[in-house]
Scaffold this motif. Structure first.
Motif, PDB file in Angstrom:
ATOM      1  N   GLU A   1     -13.747   2.320  -7.769  1.00  0.00           N
ATOM      2  CA  GLU A   1     -13.019   2.046  -9.007  1.00  0.00           C
ATOM      3  C   GLU A   1     -12.342   0.675  -8.981  1.00  0.00           C
ATOM      4  OE1 GLU A   1      -8.971   4.637  -8.044  1.00  0.00           O
ATOM      5  OE2 GLU A   1     -10.587   5.584  -9.192  1.00  0.00           O
ATOM      6  N   ALA A   2     -12.818  -0.197  -8.109  1.00  0.00           N
ATOM      7  CA  ALA A   2     -12.209  -1.528  -8.020  1.00  0.00           C
ATOM      8  C   ALA A   2     -12.802  -2.480  -9.054  1.00  0.00           C
ATOM      9  CB  ALA A   2     -12.404  -2.099  -6.613  1.00  0.00           C
ATOM     10  N   ALA A   3     -11.979  -3.445  -9.485  1.00  0.00           N
ATOM     11  CA  ALA A   3     -12.474  -4.569 -10.277  1.00  0.00           C
ATOM     12  C   ALA A   3     -12.768  -5.703  -9.308  1.00  0.00           C
ATOM     13  CB  ALA A   3     -11.427  -5.007 -11.296  1.00  0.00           C
ATOM     14  N   TRP A   4     -13.931  -6.336  -9.468  1.00  0.00           N
ATOM     15  CA  TRP A   4     -14.378  -7.320  -8.480  1.00  0.00           C
ATOM     16  C   TRP A   4     -14.412  -8.729  -9.038  1.00  0.00           C
ATOM     17  CZ3 TRP A   4     -14.595  -5.824  -3.585  1.00  0.00           C
ATOM     18  CH2 TRP A   4     -14.782  -4.454  -3.316  1.00  0.00           C
ATOM     19  N   VAL A   5     -13.757  -9.628  -8.331  1.00  0.00           N
ATOM     20  CA  VAL A   5     -13.827 -11.052  -8.662  1.00  0.00           C
ATOM     21  C   VAL A   5     -14.974 -11.659  -7.864  1.00  0.00           C
ATOM     22  CG1 VAL A   5     -12.664 -13.290  -8.494  1.00  0.00           C
ATOM     23  CG2 VAL A   5     -11.365 -11.254  -9.152  1.00  0.00           C
ATOM     24  N   THR A   6     -15.886 -12.295  -8.585  1.00  0.00           N
ATOM     25  CA  THR A   6     -17.062 -12.874  -7.914  1.00  0.00           C
ATOM     26  C   THR A   6     -17.117 -14.388  -8.026  1.00  0.00           C
ATOM     27  OG1 THR A   6     -18.341 -12.561  -9.928  1.00  0.00           O
ATOM     28  CG2 THR A   6     -18.458 -10.800  -8.275  1.00  0.00           C
ATOM     29  N   HIS A   7     -16.333 -14.945  -8.970  1.00  0.00           N
ATOM     30  CA  HIS A   7     -16.353 -16.387  -9.168  1.00  0.00           C
ATOM     31  C   HIS A   7     -14.941 -16.953  -9.210  1.00  0.00           C
ATOM     32  CE1 HIS A   7     -20.409 -15.339 -10.404  1.00  0.00           C
ATOM     33  NE2 HIS A   7     -20.745 -16.617 -10.333  1.00  0.00           N
ATOM     34  N   GLY A   8     -14.743 -18.052  -8.512  1.00  0.00           N
ATOM     35  CA  GLY A   8     -13.476 -18.778  -8.586  1.00  0.00           C
ATOM     36  C   GLY A   8     -13.759 -20.141  -9.169  1.00  0.00           C
TER      37      GLY A   8
ATOM     38  N   ARG B   1      10.548  -5.023  19.269  1.00  0.00           N
ATOM     39  CA  ARG B   1      11.618  -5.711  18.551  1.00  0.00           C
ATOM     40  C   ARG B   1      11.247  -6.020  17.112  1.00  0.00           C
ATOM     41  NH1 ARG B   1      15.356  -8.818  21.964  1.00  0.00           N
ATOM     42  NH2 ARG B   1      14.853  -8.417  24.133  1.00  0.00           N
ATOM     43  N   ASP B   2       9.938  -6.089  16.830  1.00  0.00           N
ATOM     44  CA  ASP B   2       9.474  -6.380  15.466  1.00  0.00           C
ATOM     45  C   ASP B   2       9.448  -5.126  14.600  1.00  0.00           C
ATOM     46  OD1 ASP B   2       9.024  -9.040  16.221  1.00  0.00           O
ATOM     47  OD2 ASP B   2       7.029  -8.532  16.997  1.00  0.00           O
ATOM     48  N   LEU B   3       9.772  -3.993  15.159  1.00  0.00           N
ATOM     49  CA  LEU B   3       9.678  -2.724  14.430  1.00  0.00           C
ATOM     50  C   LEU B   3      11.058  -2.129  14.182  1.00  0.00           C
ATOM     51  CD1 LEU B   3       6.634  -1.196  16.331  1.00  0.00           C
ATOM     52  CD2 LEU B   3       6.651  -2.185  14.039  1.00  0.00           C
ATOM     53  N   PRO B   4      11.254  -1.305  13.154  1.00  0.00           N
ATOM     54  CA  PRO B   4      10.256  -1.002  12.131  1.00  0.00           C
ATOM     55  C   PRO B   4      10.124  -2.139  11.119  1.00  0.00           C
ATOM     56  CG  PRO B   4      12.320   0.046  11.566  1.00  0.00           C
ATOM     57  CD  PRO B   4      12.537  -0.638  12.893  1.00  0.00           C
ATOM     58  N   LYS B   5       9.003  -2.137  10.413  1.00  0.00           N
ATOM     59  CA  LYS B   5       8.840  -2.981   9.226  1.00  0.00           C
ATOM     60  C   LYS B   5       8.897  -2.032   8.028  1.00  0.00           C
ATOM     61  CE  LYS B   5       8.028  -7.103  10.976  1.00  0.00           C
ATOM     62  NZ  LYS B   5       9.275  -7.893  11.097  1.00  0.00           N
ATOM     63  N   VAL B   6       9.829  -2.284   7.136  1.00  0.00           N
ATOM     64  CA  VAL B   6       9.995  -1.402   5.972  1.00  0.00           C
ATOM     65  C   VAL B   6       9.930  -2.273   4.719  1.00  0.00           C
ATOM     66  CG1 VAL B   6      11.429   0.387   4.916  1.00  0.00           C
ATOM     67  CG2 VAL B   6      11.436   0.100   7.393  1.00  0.00           C
ATOM     68  N   TYR B   7       8.693  -2.542   4.295  1.00  0.00           N
ATOM     69  CA  TYR B   7       8.455  -3.466   3.189  1.00  0.00           C
ATOM     70  C   TYR B   7       8.043  -2.712   1.925  1.00  0.00           C
ATOM     71  CZ  TYR B   7       8.400  -7.468   6.458  1.00  0.00           C
ATOM     72  OH  TYR B   7       8.729  -8.438   7.378  1.00  0.00           O
ATOM     73  N   ASN B   8       8.337  -3.333   0.805  1.00  0.00           N
ATOM     74  CA  ASN B   8       7.971  -2.758  -0.491  1.00  0.00           C
ATOM     75  C   ASN B   8       7.586  -3.900  -1.421  1.00  0.00           C
ATOM     76  OD1 ASN B   8       8.042  -0.699  -2.744  1.00  0.00           O
ATOM     77  ND2 ASN B   8       9.620  -2.107  -3.478  1.00  0.00           N
ATOM     78  N   GLN B   9       6.687  -3.621  -2.370  1.00  0.00           N
ATOM     79  CA  GLN B   9       6.483  -4.609  -3.426  1.00  0.00           C
ATOM     80  C   GLN B   9       6.365  -3.937  -4.789  1.00  0.00           C
ATOM     81  OE1 GLN B   9       3.016  -7.000  -2.582  1.00  0.00           O
ATOM     82  NE2 GLN B   9       1.558  -5.440  -3.194  1.00  0.00           N
ATOM     83  N   TRP B  10       6.900  -4.612  -5.797  1.00  0.00           N
ATOM     84  CA  TRP B  10       6.771  -4.220  -7.202  1.00  0.00           C
ATOM     85  C   TRP B  10       5.648  -5.069  -7.776  1.00  0.00           C
ATOM     86  CZ3 TRP B  10       9.693  -0.301  -9.217  1.00  0.00           C
ATOM     87  CH2 TRP B  10      10.846   0.072  -8.519  1.00  0.00           C
ATOM     88  N   CYS B  11       4.632  -4.444  -8.322  1.00  0.00           N
ATOM     89  CA  CYS B  11       3.494  -5.216  -8.810  1.00  0.00           C
ATOM     90  C   CYS B  11       2.645  -4.362  -9.734  1.00  0.00           C
ATOM     91  CB  CYS B  11       2.653  -5.691  -7.625  1.00  0.00           C
ATOM     92  SG  CYS B  11       1.948  -4.343  -6.658  1.00  0.00           S
ATOM     93  N   SER B  12       1.512  -4.931 -10.158  1.00  0.00           N
ATOM     94  CA  SER B  12       0.554  -4.119 -10.904  1.00  0.00           C
ATOM     95  C   SER B  12      -0.671  -3.895 -10.037  1.00  0.00           C
ATOM     96  CB  SER B  12       0.158  -4.797 -12.223  1.00  0.00           C
ATOM     97  OG  SER B  12      -0.829  -5.773 -12.012  1.00  0.00           O
ATOM     98  N   VAL B  13      -1.349  -2.785 -10.261  1.00  0.00           N
ATOM     99  CA  VAL B  13      -2.596  -2.509  -9.553  1.00  0.00           C
ATOM    100  C   VAL B  13      -3.666  -2.142 -10.575  1.00  0.00           C
ATOM    101  CG1 VAL B  13      -1.663  -1.858  -7.306  1.00  0.00           C
ATOM    102  CG2 VAL B  13      -1.802  -0.150  -9.115  1.00  0.00           C
ATOM    103  N   VAL B  14      -4.916  -2.280 -10.142  1.00  0.00           N
ATOM    104  CA  VAL B  14      -6.039  -2.062 -11.056  1.00  0.00           C
ATOM    105  C   VAL B  14      -6.995  -1.023 -10.483  1.00  0.00           C
ATOM    106  CG1 VAL B  14      -8.097  -3.137 -12.065  1.00  0.00           C
ATOM    107  CG2 VAL B  14      -5.917  -4.372 -12.059  1.00  0.00           C
ATOM    108  N   ARG B  15      -7.255   0.001 -11.258  1.00  0.00           N
ATOM    109  CA  ARG B  15      -8.270   1.000 -10.905  1.00  0.00           C
ATOM    110  C   ARG B  15      -9.083   1.251 -12.164  1.00  0.00           C
ATOM    111  NH1 ARG B  15      -4.150   5.054  -7.546  1.00  0.00           N
ATOM    112  NH2 ARG B  15      -3.390   3.396  -6.151  1.00  0.00           N
ATOM    113  N   TRP B  16     -10.364   0.895 -12.079  1.00  0.00           N
ATOM    114  CA  TRP B  16     -11.176   0.895 -13.280  1.00  0.00           C
ATOM    115  C   TRP B  16     -11.310   2.296 -13.860  1.00  0.00           C
ATOM    116  CZ3 TRP B  16     -11.254  -3.698 -14.931  1.00  0.00           C
ATOM    117  CH2 TRP B  16     -12.004  -4.008 -16.060  1.00  0.00           C
ATOM    118  N   GLU B  17     -10.800   2.508 -15.059  1.00  0.00           N
ATOM    119  CA  GLU B  17     -10.789   3.823 -15.683  1.00  0.00           C
ATOM    120  C   GLU B  17     -11.602   3.782 -16.974  1.00  0.00           C
ATOM    121  OE1 GLU B  17      -9.391   6.594 -14.637  1.00  0.00           O
ATOM    122  OE2 GLU B  17      -7.913   5.968 -13.124  1.00  0.00           O
ATOM    123  N   LYS B  18     -12.301   4.869 -17.232  1.00  0.00           N
ATOM    124  CA  LYS B  18     -13.085   4.917 -18.475  1.00  0.00           C
ATOM    125  C   LYS B  18     -12.197   5.366 -19.639  1.00  0.00           C
ATOM    126  CE  LYS B  18     -17.216   4.409 -16.425  1.00  0.00           C
ATOM    127  NZ  LYS B  18     -18.339   3.567 -16.760  1.00  0.00           N
TER     128      LYS B  18
END
Lengths: 478, 478
Positions: free
Chosen positions: A93-100, A131-148
């Motif tokens: 269900e991914a959208a694919w970028v093929t050209h830049g 010492r590098d742990l834990p990593k507790v990261y989050n992001q606010w964003c949009s995601v794409v899942r191809w839906e009919k």
């Protein structure tokens, strides 16, 4: 009458719940279809709800030590493919970028459907020692899942969400974080969205692609259908093996990290609409309502009315409330209907007689109860009423939930309940996917979760009659 | 010594400014390269600056009536092509989605490089009457422009920004909004980022693809190069004609709307680094510093030290400051160097003797001045010092800007200045693109803007000698 027309254009929820939902989204101006198939437009009224959700939830995240980051929109196909289950779940269900620009890319890029693979790539690069742990990261964003098919807030090719991704030294710590974030979600939904949640674990069939365990919060909509409202996944060290994320512990031994991810999306706005709305439109809990109080002047051209309305607005804002005054040239009845459609929790009416007597009228959106108070007391009274509304909305939603949970001891009771009793069905399950498939095939109901609060309401699986292992909440779902 | 090593790894800005910049970005852990060519990762320290920029700027937007929305990530090729100049400007650097799931799309989709076309499509659909105007929408999102070269915050294939898009009934109102938003940007940069800006209009050569007029704010970096920091465009009714956006006015006549757009991006973080940074790392203005005060205990295992440090932190937070305490097992000197590298405006040192005497030491990041105060007075003193730092940083940046502006009356003076005097060059211009091209060819300097405050420092164009029309700021630019 104009004000009647606005309301008449909404289908009654009892007549056609789906159409009612679409009508509310449109008339409350929350969202619009775009000319890109499957993609929606968040209009100001809808996006402002999301901003409030973000603000409140983000503060809860940060109180637990979450740090926000932003990772790229694109995932190289080879990176997506490293974890077998994950790529099978998302590549179709991914959208694919093929050209830049004008050039064809050497490797095609998926527009992120979710970012586990990118966070793994990052953790592979930046985690070396305990010492590098834990990593507790989050992001606010949009995601794409191809839906009919598309339904506002519930299903679209692009949606807004947050995705938390963590890496820990031990399995115990990862499990703890997984459950901690599920509880953050449940508390937020209950306290701020006024939506009670059933908390539990997904069956293997329903779990996230690549997870060891998926936990979920499930809400019940007004029509008796379930809505999966947030999930939290424990990946164990599966992704760590696939993406080679290791650290040296205090004794200089090399270990794999343990990971989690968790997310909620703009689906929550769909839940708000379908849990609290009524035939006059949206009903928003005060904590997330973009406008909490709308002041409507009656005969606003009369002496002192507009001034008094403006004064009340200023006093409310000074008291920390989100207030506005409707000075448009529409009739008061039309303004009432509009404020109701938008779900504004409290309306204040103020006319010439009120100005004379130094009073105004507060009207609750949820119960339509009216109370007359001195203008000077309006800010305090409004603040109190908003908190009462918030609590009452939660109580009503709890009662609705509790009165729509049914126990099924036999398959006949089960199928009868799915057909005739909209809501959650509690029934025992043997643990076999075959029974989940048969139940879905027979009834369209799916296993929503194995609740944390397990009971043994029967000894055998409601479907196959073999020994029961788990109590499961079942239901039709969005 | 460990603390020396951290600092030694930074190249001095006087030796190699470009390398210094890269070192600061890396050592302050602002950003990281990703495995996707041209795309960057915003790490917590970098993203937290962006969150503060968003919060402060968004409040300024909303105070002028801006409403936030969210439009789709994708633009159908046919929609992008409707405005001739615009498509020529952006299509060559677009990323193209050609497949959704397993199917090839009928029409390929650009990942938005900017969203004028989508907003036009929306306004075409929702604007009918003068009552629907103005529309003053904004969105915070990421955009993609395919780039071959990458520099953290300054140039990358994907970057974060906000884009405001408005529609108005009249040309006057559109021009007013265009300038209003440029001033919002300039005020924000000056008051919150402590960066003074040159405000002016872009020449036709440098204006936005499809705009009638582009206004810009230009900042001067420490190395004397200019950075375009924000732009505001007046589109007139050009897009309205291309996308058929009309409304009926009060007299029921059909008119085209007038539009604007305006944006700032994560480039602003690049400006922060290059205006304020020094050889010890980042120096952040207190208004946008994620951590404003870092408390470093000296001999933290000694009696009462950690407790006292924690107490100071709590008191600072209660006073509304963003404070933290470094209780890691690193040496104090190392902690000092880290706090400096991250640009934390104020450090508080507290050791056993301080605890005994009820005092602590406040150290400014910008001047390294130290002041000893009673622990009880620390919150108030810290708050005062932070505001002093904010103002002093602006004053220093202003002085740097003012002392790096040179007037050129002849082409010889001009070319000499570009070569030997890093900064802005003020020179008269005839208005012909040919002179801009020649100057760029000869010197690599470009026209930055025609400042609002025009003077006539000569009668002829510095390049061709024809009659001068405009005073222009020129400079090498990022």
């Amino acid at each position: 009458m104009a004000e009647k027309k606005l309301v008449e254009e909404i289908t009654s929820m009892d007549v056609d719940f789906t159409q009612w939902y679409t009508d509310v989204v449109k008339k409350a101006e929350l969202m619009d279809y775009s000319s890109i198939k499957g993609c929606m437009i968040f209009k100001p009224n809808g996006y402002a709800i999301w901003e409030n959700i973000q603000r409140l939830l983000d503060a809860r995240f940060k109180a637990t030590g979450v740090e926000n980051v932003y990772l790229p929109l694109f995932i190289p196909e080879s990176l997506l493919q490293k974890e077998k289950d994950h790529v099978e779940g998302f590549a179709p269900e991914a959208a694919w970028v093929t050209h830049g620009g004008n050039e064809e890319l050497v490797e095609r890029l998926a527009v992120r459907p979710t970012s586990e693979t990118l966070f793994c790539d990052l953790y592979h690069n930046i985690v070396q020692s305990y010492r590098d742990l834990p990593k507790v990261y989050n992001q606010w964003c949009s995601v794409v899942r191809w839906e009919k098919t598309t339904r506002p807030f519930l299903r679209s090719s692009e949606f807004l969400w947050q995705e938390g991704h963590t890496a820990h030294a031990t399995a115990e710590e990862a499990e703890e974080r997984t459950l901690q974030m599920l509880n953050v979600y449940a508390d937020f939904c209950e306290q701020d969205l006024a939506i009670p949640m059933i908390k539990g674990r997904k069956t293997d069939k329903e779990k996230f692609a690549g997870a060891e365990a998926t936990y979920t919060i499930e809400a019940l909509m007004h029509d008796g259908k379930a809505l999966q409202s947030g999930t939290s996944h424990n990946f164990g060290d599966g992704f760590a093996h696939a993406y080679d994320i290791t650290y040296t512990d205090k004794d200089n031994r090399l270990s794999y990290v343990h990971q989690t991810s968790w997310g909620v999306s703009t689906r929550l706005i769909g839940a708000l609409i379908m849990v609290h709305g009524d035939d006059s439109g949206l009903v928003l809990p005060p904590h997330v309502a973009p406008v909490q109080v709308m002041i409507v002047p009656i005969r606003q051209d009369a002496d002192g009315v507009a001034d008094a309305a403006g004064g009340v607005k200023d006093a409310l804002i000074k008291a920390g409330l989100r207030a506005n005054v409707d000075l448009s040239d529409k009739r008061p009845g039309w303004k009432f209907a509009e404020a109701e459609m938008r779900g504004i929790p409290l309306r204040i009416e103020i006319g010439p007689k009120d100005v004379e007597s130094g009073q105004c009228v507060l009207v609750r959106r949820d119960t339509r109860e009216k109370v007359t108070v001195a203008i000077a007391d309006a800010p305090q009274k409004a603040a109190e009423l908003l908190e009462t509304i918030q609590q009452d909305m939660l109580e009503r939603a709890k009662k609705h939930l509790e009165s729509h949970i049914y126990d099924a001891h036999t398959y006949e009771e089960f199928t009868d309940a799915v057909e005739n009793k909209p809501g959650f069905i509690r029934a025992m399950w043997c643990g076999e996917e075959a029974c989940e498939l048969k139940i879905k095939e027979d009834t369209t109901a799916t296993s929503r979760c194995m609740p944390f609060e397990q009971e043994r309401i029967a000894d055998t699986c409601v479907c196959c009659g073999k020994p029961a292992k788990k109590l499961v909440y079942w239901g039709k779902a969005y």
